[in-house]
Design a protein around this motif. Structure first.
Motif, PDB file in Angstrom:
ATOM      1  N   HIS A 152      36.130  38.166  37.492  1.00  0.00           N
ATOM      2  CA  HIS A 152      36.991  36.611  38.555  1.00  0.00           C
ATOM      3  C   HIS A 152      34.822  37.068  39.233  1.00  0.00           C
ATOM      4  O   HIS A 152      34.045  35.870  39.785  1.00  0.00           O
ATOM      5  CB  HIS A 152      37.233  37.729  40.197  1.00  0.00           C
ATOM      6  CG  HIS A 152      38.310  37.840  39.638  1.00  0.00           C
ATOM      7  ND1 HIS A 152      39.242  36.119  39.576  1.00  0.00           N
ATOM      8  CD2 HIS A 152      38.871  38.047  39.503  1.00  0.00           C
ATOM      9  CE1 HIS A 152      40.467  36.996  39.234  1.00  0.00           C
ATOM     10  NE2 HIS A 152      40.408  37.995  39.288  1.00  0.00           N
TER      11      HIS A 152
ATOM     12  N   SER B 211      43.479  47.633  45.632  1.00  0.00           N
ATOM     13  CA  SER B 211      43.706  45.753  46.040  1.00  0.00           C
ATOM     14  C   SER B 211      44.444  45.251  47.723  1.00  0.00           C
ATOM     15  O   SER B 211      45.031  46.200  47.999  1.00  0.00           O
ATOM     16  CB  SER B 211      43.645  45.548  45.138  1.00  0.00           C
ATOM     17  OG  SER B 211      45.206  44.554  44.587  1.00  0.00           O
TER      18      SER B 211
ATOM     19  N   PRO C 177      47.289  40.296  35.282  1.00  0.00           N
ATOM     20  CA  PRO C 177      45.654  40.053  35.529  1.00  0.00           C
ATOM     21  C   PRO C 177      44.766  41.503  35.042  1.00  0.00           C
ATOM     22  O   PRO C 177      45.286  41.779  34.159  1.00  0.00           O
ATOM     23  CB  PRO C 177      46.422  40.912  37.444  1.00  0.00           C
ATOM     24  CG  PRO C 177      47.664  40.376  37.295  1.00  0.00           C
ATOM     25  CD  PRO C 177      48.161  40.370  35.987  1.00  0.00           C
ATOM     26  N   ALA C 178      43.416  41.068  35.976  1.00  0.00           N
ATOM     27  CA  ALA C 178      42.648  41.573  34.596  1.00  0.00           C
ATOM     28  C   ALA C 178      42.379  43.545  34.472  1.00  0.00           C
ATOM     29  O   ALA C 178      42.368  43.995  33.735  1.00  0.00           O
ATOM     30  CB  ALA C 178      41.403  41.004  35.216  1.00  0.00           C
ATOM     31  N   CYS C 179      42.690  43.040  35.656  1.00  0.00           N
ATOM     32  CA  CYS C 179      43.442  45.105  36.081  1.00  0.00           C
ATOM     33  C   CYS C 179      44.254  45.513  35.258  1.00  0.00           C
ATOM     34  O   CYS C 179      43.838  46.746  34.784  1.00  0.00           O
ATOM     35  CB  CYS C 179      43.393  44.845  37.712  1.00  0.00           C
ATOM     36  SG  CYS C 179      44.455  44.531  38.658  1.00  0.00           S
TER      37      CYS C 179
ATOM     38  N   PHE D 215      51.565  44.548  43.266  1.00  0.00           N
ATOM     39  CA  PHE D 215      51.469  45.059  42.201  1.00  0.00           C
ATOM     40  C   PHE D 215      52.416  46.354  42.169  1.00  0.00           C
ATOM     41  O   PHE D 215      53.031  46.753  43.010  1.00  0.00           O
ATOM     42  CB  PHE D 215      49.864  45.985  42.196  1.00  0.00           C
ATOM     43  CG  PHE D 215      49.096  44.715  42.396  1.00  0.00           C
ATOM     44  CD1 PHE D 215      48.928  45.130  40.400  1.00  0.00           C
ATOM     45  CD2 PHE D 215      48.214  44.081  43.342  1.00  0.00           C
ATOM     46  CE1 PHE D 215      47.231  43.947  40.599  1.00  0.00           C
ATOM     47  CE2 PHE D 215      46.978  43.557  43.340  1.00  0.00           C
ATOM     48  CZ  PHE D 215      47.110  43.060  41.802  1.00  0.00           C
TER      49      PHE D 215
ATOM     50  N   CYS E 279      41.710  39.993  46.376  1.00  0.00           N
ATOM     51  CA  CYS E 279      42.554  39.576  44.987  1.00  0.00           C
ATOM     52  C   CYS E 279      43.326  38.446  45.665  1.00  0.00           C
ATOM     53  O   CYS E 279      43.558  38.380  46.308  1.00  0.00           O
ATOM     54  CB  CYS E 279      43.189  41.207  45.008  1.00  0.00           C
ATOM     55  SG  CYS E 279      45.060  40.614  43.905  1.00  0.00           S
ATOM     56  N   ASN E 280      43.722  37.437  44.561  1.00  0.00           N
ATOM     57  CA  ASN E 280      44.937  36.849  43.877  1.00  0.00           C
ATOM     58  C   ASN E 280      45.544  36.748  43.453  1.00  0.00           C
ATOM     59  O   ASN E 280      46.665  36.017  42.969  1.00  0.00           O
ATOM     60  CB  ASN E 280      44.241  35.345  44.773  1.00  0.00           C
ATOM     61  CG  ASN E 280      43.313  35.023  43.592  1.00  0.00           C
ATOM     62  OD1 ASN E 280      43.403  35.916  42.200  1.00  0.00           O
ATOM     63  ND2 ASN E 280      42.254  34.213  43.690  1.00  0.00           N
ATOM     64  N   LEU E 281      45.509  37.748  43.055  1.00  0.00           N
ATOM     65  CA  LEU E 281      46.595  38.185  41.474  1.00  0.00           C
ATOM     66  C   LEU E 281      46.296  37.120  40.820  1.00  0.00           C
ATOM     67  O   LEU E 281      46.752  36.984  39.370  1.00  0.00           O
ATOM     68  CB  LEU E 281      48.439  38.128  41.996  1.00  0.00           C
ATOM     69  CG  LEU E 281      48.667  39.388  42.307  1.00  0.00           C
ATOM     70  CD1 LEU E 281      50.244  39.054  43.339  1.00  0.00           C
ATOM     71  CD2 LEU E 281      49.028  40.136  41.110  1.00  0.00           C
ATOM     72  N   CYS E 282      45.145  37.423  40.401  1.00  0.00           N
ATOM     73  CA  CYS E 282      44.136  36.356  39.073  1.00  0.00           C
ATOM     74  C   CYS E 282      44.727  35.234  39.424  1.00  0.00           C
ATOM     75  O   CYS E 282      45.412  34.592  38.109  1.00  0.00           O
ATOM     76  CB  CYS E 282      44.194  37.497  38.347  1.00  0.00           C
ATOM     77  SG  CYS E 282      43.109  38.033  37.897  1.00  0.00           S
TER      78      CYS E 282
ATOM     79  N   TRP F 276      37.159  43.378  44.902  1.00  0.00           N
ATOM     80  CA  TRP F 276      38.173  42.765  45.187  1.00  0.00           C
ATOM     81  C   TRP F 276      39.202  44.128  44.435  1.00  0.00           C
ATOM     82  O   TRP F 276      40.737  44.374  45.190  1.00  0.00           O
ATOM     83  CB  TRP F 276      38.663  42.198  44.243  1.00  0.00           C
ATOM     84  CG  TRP F 276      38.178  40.320  44.592  1.00  0.00           C
ATOM     85  CD1 TRP F 276      36.911  40.537  45.500  1.00  0.00           C
ATOM     86  CD2 TRP F 276      38.778  39.327  44.173  1.00  0.00           C
ATOM     87  NE1 TRP F 276      37.049  39.441  45.558  1.00  0.00           N
ATOM     88  CE2 TRP F 276      37.424  38.387  44.459  1.00  0.00           C
ATOM     89  CE3 TRP F 276      39.165  38.907  42.885  1.00  0.00           C
ATOM     90  CZ2 TRP F 276      37.668  37.031  44.607  1.00  0.00           C
ATOM     91  CZ3 TRP F 276      39.187  37.779  42.744  1.00  0.00           C
ATOM     92  CH2 TRP F 276      38.356  36.825  43.154  1.00  0.00           C
ATOM     93  N   ARG F 277      38.840  45.208  44.082  1.00  0.00           N
ATOM     94  CA  ARG F 277      39.680  46.273  43.531  1.00  0.00           C
ATOM     95  C   ARG F 277      39.132  47.203  43.810  1.00  0.00           C
ATOM     96  O   ARG F 277      37.432  46.868  43.003  1.00  0.00           O
ATOM     97  CB  ARG F 277      40.706  46.421  41.559  1.00  0.00           C
ATOM     98  CG  ARG F 277      41.542  47.409  41.544  1.00  0.00           C
ATOM     99  CD  ARG F 277      42.313  47.247  41.122  1.00  0.00           C
ATOM    100  NE  ARG F 277      43.314  46.105  40.892  1.00  0.00           N
ATOM    101  CZ  ARG F 277      44.598  46.460  41.565  1.00  0.00           C
ATOM    102  NH1 ARG F 277      44.609  48.005  42.232  1.00  0.00           N
ATOM    103  NH2 ARG F 277      45.541  46.362  41.520  1.00  0.00           N
TER     104      ARG F 277
ATOM    105  N   CYS G 233      38.490  43.750  36.991  1.00  0.00           N
ATOM    106  CA  CYS G 233      38.788  42.397  38.255  1.00  0.00           C
ATOM    107  C   CYS G 233      37.170  42.192  38.583  1.00  0.00           C
ATOM    108  O   CYS G 233      36.974  41.120  38.512  1.00  0.00           O
ATOM    109  CB  CYS G 233      38.837  43.373  39.558  1.00  0.00           C
ATOM    110  SG  CYS G 233      39.166  42.479  40.717  1.00  0.00           S
TER     111      CYS G 233
HETATM  112  S1  SF4 Z   1      45.194  41.184  40.163  1.00  0.00           S
HETATM  113 FE1  SF4 Z   1      43.420  39.628  39.374  1.00  0.00          FE
HETATM  114  S2  SF4 Z   1      42.117  39.823  41.300  1.00  0.00           S
HETATM  115 FE2  SF4 Z   1      43.518  41.468  41.890  1.00  0.00          FE
HETATM  116  S3  SF4 Z   1      42.626  42.877  41.545  1.00  0.00           S
HETATM  117 FE3  SF4 Z   1      43.617  42.271  39.907  1.00  0.00          FE
HETATM  118  S4  SF4 Z   1      42.049  41.911  38.320  1.00  0.00           S
HETATM  119 FE4  SF4 Z   1      41.664  41.576  40.741  1.00  0.00          FE
END
Ligand code: SF4
Ligand code: SF4
Length: 207
Positions: free
Chosen positions: A28, A59, A145-147, A7, A119-122, A37-38, A24
């Motif tokens: 998930h 995260s 990733p959602a974030c 990130f 977090c698994n980086l989506c 996770w975040r 996030c």
């Molecule tokens: S990458 Fe995905 S799992 Fe990781 S913090 Fe962002 S939304 Fe959450």
């Protein structure tokens, strides 16, 4: 190892709205009010009239040399050779919580079902899984990733570390143009490390 993914977070663009943390949770399906996770934290520095608050979105850092991997008694945590993403295989996890204690960021979370997740980086959309995922949000599939997707201020980015370093350098240059007297902390990276945010305050943060 393939190029490290991670990130990049720019605190100068973060407004502390928590959209990243909520996105996030939504993607998930993590437990409400229990597993994050975040998360977004506010760091305070200085005293009046030089008091300053800075928002930091945190995260798992997908560390270069992750202590969570070292302490796991069942080898449930893996740092992937292909991209450096750190995953928990919940079929192997026994819920001992060692990884949660070893992680300096409190990233691995203990869920109601007695296993760790983070977090698994989506990599996929299932809570905590990832080690067996066939694909990730990568190179082949541009899903962000959602974030990152939902960040209102565009403060969060994800990708190969080389691209993140370019983003960090551009942000530092823009900051310097706005205020040539500001102190710019150059992005730092280990050999396979993580890009650090360009910040004006002494916040020890990697993202
Ligand atoms: S990458 Fe995905 S799992 Fe990781 S913090 Fe962002 S939304 Fe959450
Ligand atoms: S869980 Fe913690 S120690 Fe492990 S890779 Fe993520 S940030 Fe690093």
């Amino acid at each position: 190892m393939g190029e490290q993914w991670g990130f990049y977070f720019d605190p100068n663009s973060c407004m502390g709205c928590n959209a990243c943390a909520i996105a996030c949770k939504n993607r998930h399906g993590t437990e409400a009010g229990h597993v994050d996770w975040r998360r977004v934290e506010t760091v305070s520095t200085g005293e009046f009239p030089d008091y300053q608050e800075t928002n930091v979105s945190l995260s798992c850092m997908h560390c270069e040399d992750p202590p969570c991997v070292d302490v796991c008694p069942t080898n449930a945590i893996e740092k992937r050779e292909s991209d450096g993403i750190v995953t928990i295989d919940r079929d192997e996890c026994i819920g001992c919580r060692y990884c949660g204690w070893a992680c300096p960021y409190g990233a691995p979370q203990y869920g109601e079902e007695g296993l760790m997740q983070k977090c698994n980086l989506c990599l996929d959309k299932g809570p905590g899984a990832g080690a067996d995922a066939e694909s990730k949000n990568t190179q082949d599939d541009p899903l962000e990733p959602a974030c990152v997707d939902e960040c209102v201020g565009e403060a969060l980015h994800a990708g190969p570390i080389g691209e993140l370093m370019d983003l960090a350098s551009d942000a530092a240059a823009r900051k310097f143009e706005q205020n040539p007297t500001s102190v710019i902390v150059e992005p730092q990276t280990g050999e396979e490390g993580q890009a650090a945010a360009n910040v004006e305050t002494p916040i020890p943060y990697q993202g």
